[in-house]
Design a protein around this motif. Structure first.
Motif, PDB file in Angstrom:
ATOM      1  N   ARG A 199       0.854  -1.190   0.000  1.00  0.00           N
ATOM      2  CA  ARG A 199       0.000   0.000   0.000  1.00  0.00           C
ATOM      3  C   ARG A 199       0.884   1.231   0.000  1.00  0.00           C
ATOM      4  NH1 ARG A 199      -5.225   0.458   3.939  1.00  0.00           N
ATOM      5  NH2 ARG A 199      -6.772  -0.102   2.386  1.00  0.00           N
ATOM      6  N   HIS A 200       0.296   2.377  -0.361  1.00  0.00           N
ATOM      7  CA  HIS A 200       1.088   3.607  -0.394  1.00  0.00           C
ATOM      8  C   HIS A 200       1.617   3.973   0.993  1.00  0.00           C
ATOM      9  CE1 HIS A 200      -2.829   5.129   0.956  1.00  0.00           C
ATOM     10  NE2 HIS A 200      -2.185   6.171   1.438  1.00  0.00           N
ATOM     11  N   ASN A 201       0.890   3.553   2.049  1.00  0.00           N
ATOM     12  CA  ASN A 201       1.312   3.893   3.415  1.00  0.00           C
ATOM     13  C   ASN A 201       1.934   2.714   4.145  1.00  0.00           C
ATOM     14  OD1 ASN A 201      -1.071   2.436   3.557  1.00  0.00           O
ATOM     15  ND2 ASN A 201      -1.876   3.572   5.327  1.00  0.00           N
ATOM     16  N   SER A 202       2.350   1.687   3.398  1.00  0.00           N
ATOM     17  CA  SER A 202       2.943   0.514   4.042  1.00  0.00           C
ATOM     18  C   SER A 202       4.284   0.857   4.683  1.00  0.00           C
ATOM     19  CB  SER A 202       3.158  -0.604   3.016  1.00  0.00           C
ATOM     20  OG  SER A 202       1.939  -1.069   2.503  1.00  0.00           O
ATOM     21  N   VAL A 203       4.544   0.242   5.827  1.00  0.00           N
ATOM     22  CA  VAL A 203       5.828   0.382   6.524  1.00  0.00           C
ATOM     23  C   VAL A 203       6.784  -0.668   5.985  1.00  0.00           C
ATOM     24  CG1 VAL A 203       6.969   0.266   8.775  1.00  0.00           C
ATOM     25  CG2 VAL A 203       4.661   1.221   8.580  1.00  0.00           C
ATOM     26  N   ASP A 204       8.033  -0.294   5.766  1.00  0.00           N
ATOM     27  CA  ASP A 204       9.029  -1.266   5.321  1.00  0.00           C
ATOM     28  C   ASP A 204       9.234  -2.324   6.405  1.00  0.00           C
ATOM     29  OD1 ASP A 204      11.782  -2.444   4.879  1.00  0.00           O
ATOM     30  OD2 ASP A 204      11.635  -1.139   3.132  1.00  0.00           O
ATOM     31  N   ILE A 205       9.380  -3.557   5.994  1.00  0.00           N
ATOM     32  CA  ILE A 205       9.479  -4.659   6.944  1.00  0.00           C
ATOM     33  C   ILE A 205      10.721  -4.547   7.833  1.00  0.00           C
ATOM     34  CG2 ILE A 205      10.778  -6.245   5.446  1.00  0.00           C
ATOM     35  CD1 ILE A 205       8.812  -8.454   6.477  1.00  0.00           C
ATOM     36  N   SER A 206      11.699  -3.758   7.412  1.00  0.00           N
ATOM     37  CA  SER A 206      12.921  -3.593   8.210  1.00  0.00           C
ATOM     38  C   SER A 206      12.799  -2.494   9.265  1.00  0.00           C
ATOM     39  CB  SER A 206      14.100  -3.283   7.298  1.00  0.00           C
ATOM     40  OG  SER A 206      13.891  -2.051   6.614  1.00  0.00           O
ATOM     41  N   ASP A 207      11.655  -1.823   9.353  1.00  0.00           N
ATOM     42  CA  ASP A 207      11.471  -0.743  10.334  1.00  0.00           C
ATOM     43  C   ASP A 207      11.662  -1.291  11.747  1.00  0.00           C
ATOM     44  OD1 ASP A 207      10.368   1.237  12.106  1.00  0.00           O
ATOM     45  OD2 ASP A 207       9.279   2.076  10.398  1.00  0.00           O
ATOM     46  N   PRO A 208      12.612  -0.745  12.530  1.00  0.00           N
ATOM     47  CA  PRO A 208      12.892  -1.278  13.868  1.00  0.00           C
ATOM     48  C   PRO A 208      11.721  -1.169  14.838  1.00  0.00           C
ATOM     49  CG  PRO A 208      14.077   0.800  13.484  1.00  0.00           C
ATOM     50  CD  PRO A 208      13.511   0.364  12.173  1.00  0.00           C
ATOM     51  N   VAL A 209      10.767  -0.301  14.558  1.00  0.00           N
ATOM     52  CA  VAL A 209       9.584  -0.182  15.414  1.00  0.00           C
ATOM     53  C   VAL A 209       8.843  -1.517  15.491  1.00  0.00           C
ATOM     54  CG1 VAL A 209       7.321   0.903  15.631  1.00  0.00           C
ATOM     55  CG2 VAL A 209       9.302   2.295  15.038  1.00  0.00           C
ATOM     56  N   LEU A 210       8.812  -2.224  14.379  1.00  0.00           N
ATOM     57  CA  LEU A 210       8.090  -3.491  14.328  1.00  0.00           C
ATOM     58  C   LEU A 210       8.745  -4.538  15.226  1.00  0.00           C
ATOM     59  CD1 LEU A 210       7.547  -3.601  10.456  1.00  0.00           C
ATOM     60  CD2 LEU A 210       5.808  -3.097  12.187  1.00  0.00           C
ATOM     61  N   LYS A 211      10.033  -4.678  15.108  1.00  0.00           N
ATOM     62  CA  LYS A 211      10.731  -5.706  15.877  1.00  0.00           C
ATOM     63  C   LYS A 211      10.697  -5.411  17.370  1.00  0.00           C
ATOM     64  CE  LYS A 211      14.437  -8.887  14.895  1.00  0.00           C
ATOM     65  NZ  LYS A 211      15.468  -9.265  13.925  1.00  0.00           N
ATOM     66  N   ALA A 212      10.543  -4.134  17.715  1.00  0.00           N
ATOM     67  CA  ALA A 212      10.521  -3.752  19.127  1.00  0.00           C
ATOM     68  C   ALA A 212       9.191  -4.067  19.807  1.00  0.00           C
ATOM     69  CB  ALA A 212      10.817  -2.258  19.256  1.00  0.00           C
ATOM     70  N   GLU A 213       8.149  -4.330  19.032  1.00  0.00           N
ATOM     71  CA  GLU A 213       6.838  -4.648  19.626  1.00  0.00           C
ATOM     72  C   GLU A 213       6.936  -5.963  20.418  1.00  0.00           C
ATOM     73  OE1 GLU A 213       4.206  -3.020  19.926  1.00  0.00           O
ATOM     74  OE2 GLU A 213       4.081  -1.544  18.318  1.00  0.00           O
ATOM     75  N   PRO A 214       6.474  -5.974  21.656  1.00  0.00           N
ATOM     76  CA  PRO A 214       6.577  -7.205  22.458  1.00  0.00           C
ATOM     77  C   PRO A 214       5.666  -8.328  21.981  1.00  0.00           C
ATOM     78  CG  PRO A 214       5.387  -5.499  23.667  1.00  0.00           C
ATOM     79  CD  PRO A 214       5.936  -4.849  22.438  1.00  0.00           C
ATOM     80  N   LYS A 215       4.496  -7.979  21.427  1.00  0.00           N
ATOM     81  CA  LYS A 215       3.555  -8.994  20.957  1.00  0.00           C
ATOM     82  C   LYS A 215       3.038  -8.587  19.579  1.00  0.00           C
ATOM     83  CE  LYS A 215       0.832 -10.982  24.170  1.00  0.00           C
ATOM     84  NZ  LYS A 215       1.485 -12.240  24.601  1.00  0.00           N
ATOM     85  N   LEU A 216       3.367  -9.413  18.592  1.00  0.00           N
ATOM     86  CA  LEU A 216       3.078  -9.070  17.214  1.00  0.00           C
ATOM     87  C   LEU A 216       2.374 -10.242  16.527  1.00  0.00           C
ATOM     88  CD1 LEU A 216       3.833  -6.389  15.807  1.00  0.00           C
ATOM     89  CD2 LEU A 216       5.797  -7.570  14.806  1.00  0.00           C
ATOM     90  N   ALA A 217       1.285  -9.943  15.819  1.00  0.00           N
ATOM     91  CA  ALA A 217       0.566 -10.950  15.034  1.00  0.00           C
ATOM     92  C   ALA A 217       0.741 -10.613  13.560  1.00  0.00           C
ATOM     93  CB  ALA A 217      -0.915 -10.952  15.396  1.00  0.00           C
ATOM     94  N   ILE A 218       1.341 -11.532  12.808  1.00  0.00           N
ATOM     95  CA  ILE A 218       1.647 -11.317  11.396  1.00  0.00           C
ATOM     96  C   ILE A 218       0.551 -11.975  10.558  1.00  0.00           C
ATOM     97  CG2 ILE A 218       3.356 -11.684   9.579  1.00  0.00           C
ATOM     98  CD1 ILE A 218       5.401 -12.088  11.963  1.00  0.00           C
TER      99      ILE A 218
END
Length: 265
Positions: A199-218
């Motif tokens: 999507r035009h507003n998609s976050v790059d998968i390498s964004d460190p914010v994502l990895k820092a999330e304690p609980k993530l559902a992909i």
């Protein structure tokens, strides 16, 4: 148990291997009688080590004292049916890859809340119907550090015979259940949701914010159309895998492996 020789596809003793469809094996009217089929000595060993309960074994003659000898010795209280390679092919409808099938009881699935309570990374398979992709996703999820898999209401059964075979038994190594309450159920259990979509507003998968999330559902979508718009809109993050050379997307199994590796804790 002395092996029982089978010479006919119509022998009622082996109907679980020859006559029952995947839907009949699942037996939704009587879940306590539901079964699945594991194929090949390696996959059967993984299933047994994971605590699956065997009901019957169908084995080429040459494997009784060969590849399946240790399996038969370890489960002496179930019937072992055997026959020539040709007879077994006529029973199953195809030539067995490794010459051994085992019918097993379907395990009771844990609740979503139970899985969420002990997980930091979960996979949501939204609407994937291809058994090969399901098997591959489970294999990647187990290998790349996911804690659990949650299947959408219309996603393929992970205990489908081909899915089990393609996963190489990984469906027994990682806990899974059905997600009946949508992404809101995950958010209620403390998860941030990641919709894999371009999507035009998609976050790059390498964004460190994502990895820092304690609980993530992909959340992974169906092979052709991807995730529904409403699923994408309701996610906390919309995440993309950058593409090159004009390629617009990856097969869901390939994309899942990249996502699991990039987003694991």
């Amino acid at each position: 148990m002395t092996p029982i020789e089978i010479t006919s596809v119509d022998d009622p003793r082996i109907k679980v291997f020859a006559k029952l469809t995947e839907a009949q094996l699942r037996n939704s009217l009587c879940p306590e009688d539901a079964l699945f089929i594991a194929e090949s000595p390696k996959v059967i060993r993984v299933a047994l080590e994971a605590g699956m309960k065997p009901v019957a074994l169908l084995c080429e003659r040459r494997h009784i004292s060969g590849d399946a000898a240790d399996i038969i010795a370890g489960i002496p209280d179930i019937p072992v049916y055997t026959g020539s390679r040709e007879v077994l092919a006529s029973i199953t409808g195809y030539t067995l890859t490794r010459g051994v099938l085992c019918a097993m009881r379907r395990p009771q699935l844990p609740s979503v809340e139970e899985l969420c309570a002990r997980s930091g990374r979960v996979v949501v398979i939204d609407d994937v119907s291809d058994t090969t992709n399901i098997g591959s996703i489970f294999r990647s999820a187990a290998a790349l550090g996911m804690d659990a898999v949650l299947m959408g209401p219309t996603a393929c059964d992970p205990l489908n015979r081909r899915a089990v075979r393609v996963s190489m038994g990984s469906v027994f190594l990682i806990p899974w259940t059905r997600l009946d309450g949508g992404l809101g159920q995950l958010k209620d259990n403390g998860f941030k949701t990641v919709a894999m979509a371009l999507r035009h507003n998609s976050v790059d998968i390498s964004d460190p914010v994502l990895k820092a999330e304690p609980k993530l559902a992909i959340v992974m979508g169906t092979e052709g159309e991807g995730l529904p718009i409403e699923t994408i809109d309701s996610a906390d993050y919309v995440v993309k895998i950058p593409m090159h050379h004009g390629v617009d997307s990856l097969n869901v199994a390939a994309a899942s492996a990249i996502a699991f590796y990039a987003l694991k804790k």
